[in-house]
Design a protein around this motif. Structure first.
Motif, mmCIF file in Angstrom:
data_model
loop_
_atom_site.group_PDB
_atom_site.id
_atom_site.type_symbol
_atom_site.label_atom_id
_atom_site.label_comp_id
_atom_site.label_asym_id
_atom_site.label_seq_id
_atom_site.Cartn_x
_atom_site.Cartn_y
_atom_site.Cartn_z
ATOM 1 N N GLY A 83 76.164 -57.259 -109.756
ATOM 2 C CA GLY A 83 76.194 -55.993 -110.492
ATOM 3 C C GLY A 83 75.158 -54.978 -110.038
ATOM 4 N N PHE A 84 74.529 -55.219 -108.889
ATOM 5 C CA PHE A 84 73.510 -54.302 -108.392
ATOM 6 C C PHE A 84 74.111 -53.286 -107.422
ATOM 7 C CE2 PHE A 84 71.255 -58.166 -109.587
ATOM 8 C CZ PHE A 84 70.248 -57.645 -110.392
ATOM 9 N N ASP A 85 73.460 -52.144 -107.331
ATOM 10 C CA ASP A 85 73.867 -51.139 -106.353
ATOM 11 C C ASP A 85 73.453 -51.595 -104.961
ATOM 12 O OD1 ASP A 85 74.806 -49.113 -108.243
ATOM 13 O OD2 ASP A 85 72.698 -48.889 -108.803
ATOM 14 N N VAL A 86 74.342 -51.388 -103.996
ATOM 15 C CA VAL A 86 74.029 -51.644 -102.583
ATOM 16 C C VAL A 86 74.463 -50.399 -101.821
ATOM 17 C CG1 VAL A 86 74.320 -53.137 -100.590
ATOM 18 C CG2 VAL A 86 74.439 -54.118 -102.893
ATOM 19 N N ILE A 87 73.514 -49.536 -101.547
ATOM 20 C CA ILE A 87 73.774 -48.240 -100.935
ATOM 21 C C ILE A 87 73.430 -48.307 -99.450
ATOM 22 C CG2 ILE A 87 73.173 -45.782 -100.966
ATOM 23 C CD1 ILE A 87 72.331 -46.206 -103.918
ATOM 24 N N SER A 88 74.382 -47.934 -98.602
ATOM 25 C CA SER A 88 74.134 -47.952 -97.161
ATOM 26 C C SER A 88 73.984 -46.533 -96.638
ATOM 27 C CB SER A 88 75.260 -48.675 -96.419
ATOM 28 O OG SER A 88 76.417 -47.863 -96.329
ATOM 29 N N VAL A 89 73.069 -46.372 -95.685
ATOM 30 C CA VAL A 89 72.854 -45.091 -95.019
ATOM 31 C C VAL A 89 72.944 -45.326 -93.518
ATOM 32 C CG1 VAL A 89 71.244 -43.189 -94.608
ATOM 33 C CG2 VAL A 89 71.376 -44.249 -96.879
ATOM 34 N N GLY A 90 73.705 -44.480 -92.817
ATOM 35 C CA GLY A 90 73.886 -44.675 -91.384
ATOM 36 C C GLY A 90 74.984 -45.683 -91.114
ATOM 37 N N LYS A 91 74.836 -46.484 -90.063
ATOM 38 C CA LYS A 91 75.929 -47.363 -89.640
ATOM 39 C C LYS A 91 75.918 -48.735 -90.313
ATOM 40 C CE LYS A 91 73.803 -49.201 -85.395
ATOM 41 N NZ LYS A 91 73.995 -49.432 -83.948
ATOM 42 N N ILE A 92 75.106 -48.905 -91.357
ATOM 43 C CA ILE A 92 75.088 -50.187 -92.078
ATOM 44 C C ILE A 92 76.481 -50.553 -92.576
ATOM 45 C CG2 ILE A 92 74.239 -51.368 -94.135
ATOM 46 C CD1 ILE A 92 72.119 -51.089 -91.971
ATOM 47 N N ASN A 93 77.192 -49.598 -93.143
ATOM 48 C CA ASN A 93 78.525 -49.875 -93.673
ATOM 49 C C ASN A 93 79.461 -50.371 -92.580
ATOM 50 O OD1 ASN A 93 80.368 -49.701 -96.065
ATOM 51 N ND2 ASN A 93 81.459 -48.288 -94.721
ATOM 52 N N ASP A 94 79.352 -49.775 -91.376
ATOM 53 C CA ASP A 94 80.177 -50.208 -90.251
ATOM 54 C C ASP A 94 79.791 -51.615 -89.797
ATOM 55 O OD1 ASP A 94 81.572 -47.809 -90.143
ATOM 56 O OD2 ASP A 94 80.141 -46.888 -88.770
ATOM 57 N N ILE A 95 78.500 -51.891 -89.728
ATOM 58 C CA ILE A 95 78.017 -53.186 -89.234
ATOM 59 C C ILE A 95 78.523 -54.334 -90.104
ATOM 60 C CG2 ILE A 95 75.934 -54.589 -88.911
ATOM 61 C CD1 ILE A 95 74.508 -51.945 -88.140
ATOM 62 N N PHE A 96 78.613 -54.074 -91.426
ATOM 63 C CA PHE A 96 79.055 -55.119 -92.353
ATOM 64 C C PHE A 96 80.503 -54.930 -92.789
ATOM 65 C CE2 PHE A 96 74.473 -55.414 -92.553
ATOM 66 C CZ PHE A 96 74.244 -56.765 -92.672
ATOM 67 N N CYS A 97 81.219 -53.995 -92.148
ATOM 68 C CA CYS A 97 82.627 -53.741 -92.490
ATOM 69 C C CYS A 97 82.811 -53.490 -93.990
ATOM 70 C CB CYS A 97 83.510 -54.902 -92.058
ATOM 71 S SG CYS A 97 84.096 -54.747 -90.374
ATOM 72 N N GLY A 98 81.828 -52.875 -94.597
ATOM 73 C CA GLY A 98 81.912 -52.555 -96.020
ATOM 74 C C GLY A 98 81.663 -53.727 -96.945
ATOM 75 N N GLU A 99 81.455 -54.923 -96.394
ATOM 76 C CA GLU A 99 81.259 -56.113 -97.224
ATOM 77 C C GLU A 99 79.936 -56.023 -97.991
ATOM 78 O OE1 GLU A 99 83.160 -59.172 -97.579
ATOM 79 O OE2 GLU A 99 84.641 -57.698 -96.933
ATOM 80 N N GLY A 100 80.019 -56.071 -99.309
ATOM 81 C CA GLY A 100 78.831 -56.042 -100.144
ATOM 82 C C GLY A 100 78.261 -54.653 -100.389
#
Length: 396
Positions: A234-251
């Motif tokens: 239930g915690f926020d996991v905010i990505s900045v930059g290419k983090i979202n790409d590196i993890f394919c949006g997982e988590g």
């Protein structure tokens, strides 16, 4: 009980701090990204990194250490078998990579793969070799524009990179072709870590410039990570930059695309001004893509100084119950031969306004102490099969 309400992890992409003991196994010798940059430029204007203890962690010839650093700092080893972006980031969040991702550095991609890519995309592939992104544009950009071709190349990393001129190729079509390439490279014999869309503008050699519309199509992590545990908790996991790409949006619960590392730091400052509960995970890629791979130590030094300005802005808005962690995912020594990443220790700098102590911690054997520390703070259990031991109790 939570020690910190919010944790900020900032990855200075490729800012290694000296070769690891097994560097020779990866073809690296006497590599030191930060140290060799300092050898070239002498001094850096980095007052904020200095007061956090970076120069105490990695002394230089011409810059004095901080007498009273305000943070904890140490070196992290990479335990995974690799030195690429995905391996480094996945390990931070608890995954150990035993088998390196496939590379096609020496041979280019197999003819069967290229043929199928051409058939599906409707474009003739040119290039298909290991190359620098800027060099291959000068070599083949005019041909791509003239003939409607598609530049495909790789590097020492496990990547397939596809260039497209935004005016003649069309950005949506470039993304479509990269999605096809990602689908094709899911086969075990062709499986690369990332397919990267590399859009550019310009009409002739010497004028081509890559744009910020890059997009990475990465493999999904092979198992759950600390990010999944946080999101499920239930915690926020905010990505900045290419983090979202590196993890394919997982988590990931919210993602921000950055146009540059300076922009990424401003986004991180803006996120810090918001009310959230959990993790902000930032990657600042320009150190690596603009300066490390292009072997430009002076440009790299200026990028570090730009980051320090943004860091000062972030330090001003951090709250008492925030924790800031600064690290890197690998090295990319701009004074070394070739254009590949380098197998190096990475920094771990941890700071909170609530800390009453500071100083050097023992070197750690894995990047995964980061994810374990975050999970420990928020009281979530790391997923089965992950690695890493929390450092939370040592941050006093």
């Amino acid at each position: 009980m939570e020690k910190y309400k919010r944790i900020f992890v900032i990855v200075l992409d490729s800012l290694g701090i000296g070769e690891m003991p097994d560097a020779a196994r990866f073809g690296d010798h006497d590599v030191d990204t930060f140290g060799h940059i300092c050898d070239i430029v002498g001094t850096l204007n980095i007052p904020n990194l200095k007061k956090l203890g970076l120069l105490n962690l990695h002394p230089t010839k011409e810059m004095e250490e901080e007498r009273h650093p305000i943070a904890y700092y140490t070196r992290l080893k990479e335990t995974s078998n690799g030195k690429d972006t995905m391996t480094g980031h996945w390990e931070m969040m608890g995954l150990k990579i035993e088998k390196p991702f496939l590379t096609f550095t020496d041979t280019g991609f197999p003819p069967e793969l290229i043929h199928e890519l051409e058939e599906r995309c409707g474009k003739k592939v040119i290039g298909n070799k290991c190359a620098s992104g800027t060099q291959i544009l000068d070599e083949l950009g005019e041909e791509e524009i003239k003939n409607g071709s598609m530049i495909v190349y790789t590097s020492a990393d496990s990547v397939m990179q596809i260039c497209g001129n935004e005016e003649t190729f069309d950005l949506k079509n470039l993304y479509r072709c990269c999605e096809i390439a990602r689908e094709l490279t899911m086969k075990n014999e062709w499986k690369v870590g990332r397919v990267i869309a590399r859009p550019y503008v310009g009409k002739k050699k010497g004028e081509f410039v890559r744009t910020s519309n890059r997009r990475d199509y990465a493999l999904k992590p092979f198992s759950r990570t600390a990010l999944n545990a946080l999101k499920d908790g239930g915690f926020d996991v905010i990505s900045v930059g290419k983090i979202n790409d590196i993890f394919c949006g997982e988590g990931i619960t919210k993602a921000y695309h950055s146009e540059s590392s300076v922009h990424g730091m401003q986004q991180t400052v803006d996120v810090c001004k918001e009310d959230f509960h959990g993790l902000c995970f930032t990657n600042l890629v320009d150190f690596d893509t603009l300066w490390g791979h292009r072997r430009n130590p002076v440009g790299y030094a200026k990028e570090i100084e730009k980051f320090d300005v943004g860091l000062g802005n972030l330090l001003e808005v951090l709250k008492e119950d925030d924790l800031l962690i600064i690290t890197a995912d690998h090295g990319n020594d701009p004074t070394y031969t070739g254009t590949d990443h380098t197998r190096e220790y990475t920094p771990f700098i941890a700071y909170s306004k609530s800390m009453k102590e500071n100083g050097r911690l023992e070197d750690q054997d894995t990047f995964a102490v980061i994810g374990a520390t975050i999970a420990d703070n928020f009281g979530v259990t790391m997923p089965e099969g992950t690695i890493g031991t929390s450092l939370l109790s040592q941050l006093k």
